[in-house]
Write a protein that holds these residues in place. Sequence first.
Motif, PDB file in Angstrom:
ATOM      1  N   SER B   9      82.237  42.758  19.736  1.00 51.08           N
ATOM      2  CA  SER B   9      81.105  42.801  18.810  1.00 51.08           C
ATOM      3  C   SER B   9      81.282  43.917  17.789  1.00 51.08           C
ATOM      4  O   SER B   9      82.200  44.710  17.870  1.00 51.08           O
ATOM      5  CB  SER B   9      79.809  43.023  19.583  1.00 51.08           C
ATOM      6  N   LEU B  10      80.387  43.951  16.840  1.00 48.93           N
ATOM      7  CA  LEU B  10      80.496  44.958  15.794  1.00 48.93           C
ATOM      8  C   LEU B  10      79.492  46.095  16.029  1.00 48.93           C
ATOM      9  O   LEU B  10      78.917  46.635  15.115  1.00 48.93           O
ATOM     10  CB  LEU B  10      80.233  44.315  14.423  1.00 48.93           C
ATOM     11  N   ASP B  11      79.275  46.413  17.323  1.00 47.20           N
ATOM     12  CA  ASP B  11      78.244  47.401  17.609  1.00 47.20           C
ATOM     13  C   ASP B  11      78.792  48.823  17.725  1.00 47.20           C
ATOM     14  O   ASP B  11      78.199  49.670  18.382  1.00 47.20           O
ATOM     15  CB  ASP B  11      77.455  47.015  18.863  1.00 47.20           C
ATOM     16  N   LEU B  12      79.906  49.093  17.075  1.00 50.51           N
ATOM     17  CA  LEU B  12      80.540  50.411  17.171  1.00 50.51           C
ATOM     18  C   LEU B  12      79.581  51.532  16.770  1.00 50.51           C
ATOM     19  O   LEU B  12      79.417  52.517  17.482  1.00 50.51           O
ATOM     20  CB  LEU B  12      81.787  50.429  16.280  1.00 50.51           C
ATOM     21  N   GLU B  13      78.957  51.351  15.614  1.00 53.94           N
ATOM     22  CA  GLU B  13      78.039  52.387  15.112  1.00 53.94           C
ATOM     23  C   GLU B  13      76.864  52.586  16.065  1.00 53.94           C
ATOM     24  O   GLU B  13      76.469  53.709  16.373  1.00 53.94           O
ATOM     25  CB  GLU B  13      77.569  51.996  13.703  1.00 53.94           C
ATOM     26  N   GLU B  14      76.318  51.465  16.561  1.00 54.65           N
ATOM     27  CA  GLU B  14      75.173  51.550  17.456  1.00 54.65           C
ATOM     28  C   GLU B  14      75.566  52.207  18.782  1.00 54.65           C
ATOM     29  O   GLU B  14      74.846  53.047  19.324  1.00 54.65           O
ATOM     30  CB  GLU B  14      74.616  50.147  17.707  1.00 54.65           C
ATOM     31  N   TYR B  15      76.734  51.824  19.280  1.00 55.11           N
ATOM     32  CA  TYR B  15      77.222  52.400  20.531  1.00 55.11           C
ATOM     33  C   TYR B  15      77.376  53.916  20.406  1.00 55.11           C
ATOM     34  O   TYR B  15      76.953  54.680  21.276  1.00 55.11           O
ATOM     35  CB  TYR B  15      78.570  51.767  20.919  1.00 55.11           C
ATOM     36  N   ILE B  16      77.958  54.357  19.288  1.00 53.77           N
ATOM     37  CA  ILE B  16      78.188  55.797  19.093  1.00 53.77           C
ATOM     38  C   ILE B  16      76.861  56.540  18.933  1.00 53.77           C
ATOM     39  O   ILE B  16      76.644  57.585  19.551  1.00 53.77           O
ATOM     40  CB  ILE B  16      79.121  56.040  17.885  1.00 53.77           C
ATOM     41  N   SER B  17      75.954  55.967  18.134  1.00 49.15           N
ATOM     42  CA  SER B  17      74.651  56.621  17.909  1.00 49.15           C
ATOM     43  C   SER B  17      73.908  56.855  19.221  1.00 49.15           C
ATOM     44  O   SER B  17      73.242  57.868  19.385  1.00 49.15           O
ATOM     45  CB  SER B  17      73.756  55.758  17.026  1.00 49.15           C
ATOM     46  N   LYS B  26      70.496  59.991  14.618  1.00 52.19           N
ATOM     47  CA  LYS B  26      70.062  59.370  13.358  1.00 52.19           C
ATOM     48  C   LYS B  26      71.007  59.663  12.202  1.00 52.19           C
ATOM     49  O   LYS B  26      70.883  59.086  11.127  1.00 52.19           O
ATOM     50  CB  LYS B  26      68.653  59.869  12.990  1.00 52.19           C
ATOM     51  N   GLY B  27      71.931  60.573  12.401  1.00 52.49           N
ATOM     52  CA  GLY B  27      72.766  61.035  11.288  1.00 52.49           C
ATOM     53  C   GLY B  27      73.839  60.054  10.850  1.00 52.49           C
ATOM     54  O   GLY B  27      74.141  59.948   9.659  1.00 52.49           O
ATOM     55  N   LEU B  28      74.396  59.330  11.812  1.00 52.32           N
ATOM     56  CA  LEU B  28      75.542  58.472  11.496  1.00 52.32           C
ATOM     57  C   LEU B  28      75.213  57.455  10.402  1.00 52.32           C
ATOM     58  O   LEU B  28      75.961  57.299   9.434  1.00 52.32           O
ATOM     59  CB  LEU B  28      76.025  57.783  12.781  1.00 52.32           C
ATOM     60  N   LEU B  29      74.064  56.773  10.548  1.00 45.64           N
ATOM     61  CA  LEU B  29      73.682  55.755   9.557  1.00 45.64           C
ATOM     62  C   LEU B  29      73.330  56.364   8.192  1.00 45.64           C
ATOM     63  O   LEU B  29      73.303  55.664   7.189  1.00 45.64           O
ATOM     64  CB  LEU B  29      72.487  54.950  10.067  1.00 45.64           C
ATOM     65  N   LYS B  30      73.041  57.654   8.184  1.00 46.96           N
ATOM     66  CA  LYS B  30      72.673  58.302   6.917  1.00 46.96           C
ATOM     67  C   LYS B  30      73.883  58.756   6.117  1.00 46.96           C
ATOM     68  O   LYS B  30      73.734  59.281   5.012  1.00 46.96           O
ATOM     69  CB  LYS B  30      71.763  59.501   7.197  1.00 46.96           C
ATOM     70  N   CYS B  31      75.065  58.621   6.697  1.00 47.38           N
ATOM     71  CA  CYS B  31      76.279  59.084   6.007  1.00 47.38           C
ATOM     72  C   CYS B  31      76.381  58.411   4.639  1.00 47.38           C
ATOM     73  O   CYS B  31      76.260  57.196   4.530  1.00 47.38           O
ATOM     74  CB  CYS B  31      77.515  58.754   6.838  1.00 47.38           C
ATOM     75  N   VAL B  32      76.595  59.242   3.588  1.00 49.79           N
ATOM     76  CA  VAL B  32      76.726  58.685   2.245  1.00 49.79           C
ATOM     77  C   VAL B  32      78.171  58.766   1.754  1.00 49.79           C
ATOM     78  O   VAL B  32      78.442  58.605   0.571  1.00 49.79           O
ATOM     79  CB  VAL B  32      75.775  59.393   1.249  1.00 49.79           C
ATOM     80  N   GLN B  33      79.072  59.061   2.682  1.00 45.09           N
ATOM     81  CA  GLN B  33      80.501  59.098   2.336  1.00 45.09           C
ATOM     82  C   GLN B  33      80.797  60.138   1.248  1.00 45.09           C
ATOM     83  O   GLN B  33      81.625  59.900   0.369  1.00 45.09           O
ATOM     84  CB  GLN B  33      80.977  57.695   1.909  1.00 45.09           C
ATOM     85  N   VAL B  55      84.608  57.876   9.716  1.00 41.16           N
ATOM     86  CA  VAL B  55      83.197  57.468   9.763  1.00 41.16           C
ATOM     87  C   VAL B  55      83.007  56.159   8.981  1.00 41.16           C
ATOM     88  O   VAL B  55      82.264  55.272   9.407  1.00 41.16           O
ATOM     89  CB  VAL B  55      82.273  58.586   9.227  1.00 41.16           C
ATOM     90  N   GLU B  56      83.728  55.995   7.872  1.00 41.98           N
ATOM     91  CA  GLU B  56      83.656  54.754   7.089  1.00 41.98           C
ATOM     92  C   GLU B  56      84.064  53.560   7.974  1.00 41.98           C
ATOM     93  O   GLU B  56      83.383  52.533   7.990  1.00 41.98           O
ATOM     94  CB  GLU B  56      84.579  54.853   5.865  1.00 41.98           C
ATOM     95  N   CYS B  57      85.147  53.719   8.711  1.00 42.46           N
ATOM     96  CA  CYS B  57      85.597  52.646   9.613  1.00 42.46           C
ATOM     97  C   CYS B  57      84.508  52.313  10.625  1.00 42.46           C
ATOM     98  O   CYS B  57      84.233  51.135  10.896  1.00 42.46           O
ATOM     99  CB  CYS B  57      86.862  53.064  10.373  1.00 42.46           C
ATOM    100  N   VAL B  58      83.896  53.354  11.189  1.00 45.28           N
ATOM    101  CA  VAL B  58      82.845  53.140  12.196  1.00 45.28           C
ATOM    102  C   VAL B  58      81.689  52.356  11.584  1.00 45.28           C
ATOM    103  O   VAL B  58      81.192  51.391  12.164  1.00 45.28           O
ATOM    104  CB  VAL B  58      82.353  54.496  12.763  1.00 45.28           C
ATOM    105  N   LEU B  59      81.276  52.751  10.382  1.00 44.87           N
ATOM    106  CA  LEU B  59      80.136  52.091   9.734  1.00 44.87           C
ATOM    107  C   LEU B  59      80.462  50.646   9.355  1.00 44.87           C
ATOM    108  O   LEU B  59      79.584  49.794   9.294  1.00 44.87           O
ATOM    109  CB  LEU B  59      79.688  52.888   8.503  1.00 44.87           C
ATOM    110  N   GLU B  60      81.735  50.380   9.138  1.00 48.30           N
ATOM    111  CA  GLU B  60      82.140  49.004   8.806  1.00 48.30           C
ATOM    112  C   GLU B  60      82.464  48.179  10.047  1.00 48.30           C
ATOM    113  O   GLU B  60      82.856  47.021   9.942  1.00 48.30           O
ATOM    114  CB  GLU B  60      83.360  49.045   7.874  1.00 48.30           C
ATOM    115  N   GLY B  61      82.348  48.803  11.214  1.00 55.33           N
ATOM    116  CA  GLY B  61      82.644  48.085  12.459  1.00 55.33           C
ATOM    117  C   GLY B  61      84.123  47.812  12.650  1.00 55.33           C
ATOM    118  O   GLY B  61      84.507  46.890  13.377  1.00 55.33           O
TER     119      GLY B  61
END
Lengths: 350, 198
Positions: B9-17, B26-33, B55-61
Amino acid sequence: MKNVPDKNILLFKSCLVSVEYPGIESSTKYVFDKIGVDYHVDRAQTCCTGLGHYSDVFDQFSTTVNGARHFALANKLNRPNMVMMCATCYAINKKVANILNNNEEVRDEVNQVFDDCGYDWMKFNKGDLDSRENIFHIIDIFYSKRKEIAKNIKYDFSDFNIATHHGCHYCKVHYGDTIEGIRNPHIIDDVVNACGVETIGWYDFKRTTCGSGFSQRFVHKKHSLTVTLDKLKSLKENKTNILIHLCPNCHVQFDRYQTYVGDKIGEEFNIVHLNIAQFLALAMGADPYDVVGIQTHTVPVEPILKDLKPLSKDNKDEIIEKVSYKVDLDESEDFNMEADTVKVEVNETN
Amino acid sequence: MVEKFREDSLDLEEYISHNIKSSKPKGLLKCVQCGMCTSVCPAAQHSNYNPRSMVECVLEGDTAVIEDEDIWYCFYCYTCHSICPADNSPCEVNQVLRQIAVDKGIADDHLIPFLGFGDSFLNHGIGGIPENFFPEMKEDIGDDWWDFKTHLDDVRNHLGLDPVFPSEEAIVEVSTILKSCGFEDRINKIRNHHKDED
């Protein structure tokens, strides 16, 4: 300034202090005795897991179970104020306390482990021990006792160029708790000032890691020591004689590897490395071999000692007066208004 | 907390958060690169490691980042964590990625040299540098260091300090709880998996 305890302290042993620079522990005890700090060291304490944790061998749950046992021990001994000699122990234990207090699911699982093992006394209830109220580093204690430090100084280090290295896991992990700044960390500088010595202050790479990187020194040695070299070069440019540490891992990186790095590039650094507790003990007249333990250092400390001069009474009185004025100013409400506002904001993160 | 990462699945970001390690969920999703993390990163300065792109890779799954060797160059110095304007912690993101790699059994080579930390803890209740590193350290640092190491007990005694190891009772306690929480199984699994691969 935040409330820093001086009694009911469990002085938390560090593995690297114990096996590399045991003089840091004996110096801490020596200084604590001089400045009126009530502490106890306990043989039921094991270790924080830090070196293994940050080498990815320990998972966070195992580290949390181990930490919960120490919190129960501290409370059982009626010494809930845990004080660390190592930046890693400091960050690890603070994080464990935050997890146990804020994550009910993990707390229940940790307590289930203790149930399964029949160790009821280790169970953690929310609020049993608080990261901000109960977990400190020896530098925090020294900082809060600057007036007492000034009164106990016997030797004059003011002829030396002294720089400070603030361990990353003291000032960058739980930065909301760090006293005296993280962008230009200067709590060690302030404690050294209490001995009547002006440090070199800011220098290029002051905030940079020592380079140990836990696993990096062992598996990516060149990568690790290149970062150490950046800092050593900057310190040399600033004509540093002594670098003061608060973390034994940084101490290993610089003291053990300075000559090795220098030989690789054909340069000499001649910088002596002391922990802040060792520096204070020496300034207070402790024996270098019986208390400070300089015989375990790789870069010899003796060249510094032979140039040390006793402090004159006039100079000492002047230092006591200056430090007293500075501490009163730091602790005055007007001066701290802005800092307190910032503290409310950072309270939201764990 | 005990939930494992689902590879399909593409839940990498959710799993890490939501991971036990994440102190800034809450910080990971706020990353503005913005790249502040990479600007201040000592590892990025001296290797191919790049926390911003990690972090970009994580946000893109993009789960390939779990197998990226470059993530093993992070110093865990938390400089990025202390300075991120979006309150993200690339350093902790990295730590969780490495733990996923450990769980997947693809990080044995990175962990094998350090298993001594775990053995030492289970048997003696204390960490310290694993003995397999001593020969190289002796060569790099010198004989005086080695001489001190072999006389550690004498030095500690001279300084008025207790023996290095905790009490027997404490060692039994810590060993019992670390076995019960699965730590012993974890390091044995890594060791046995590594042997099977050989």
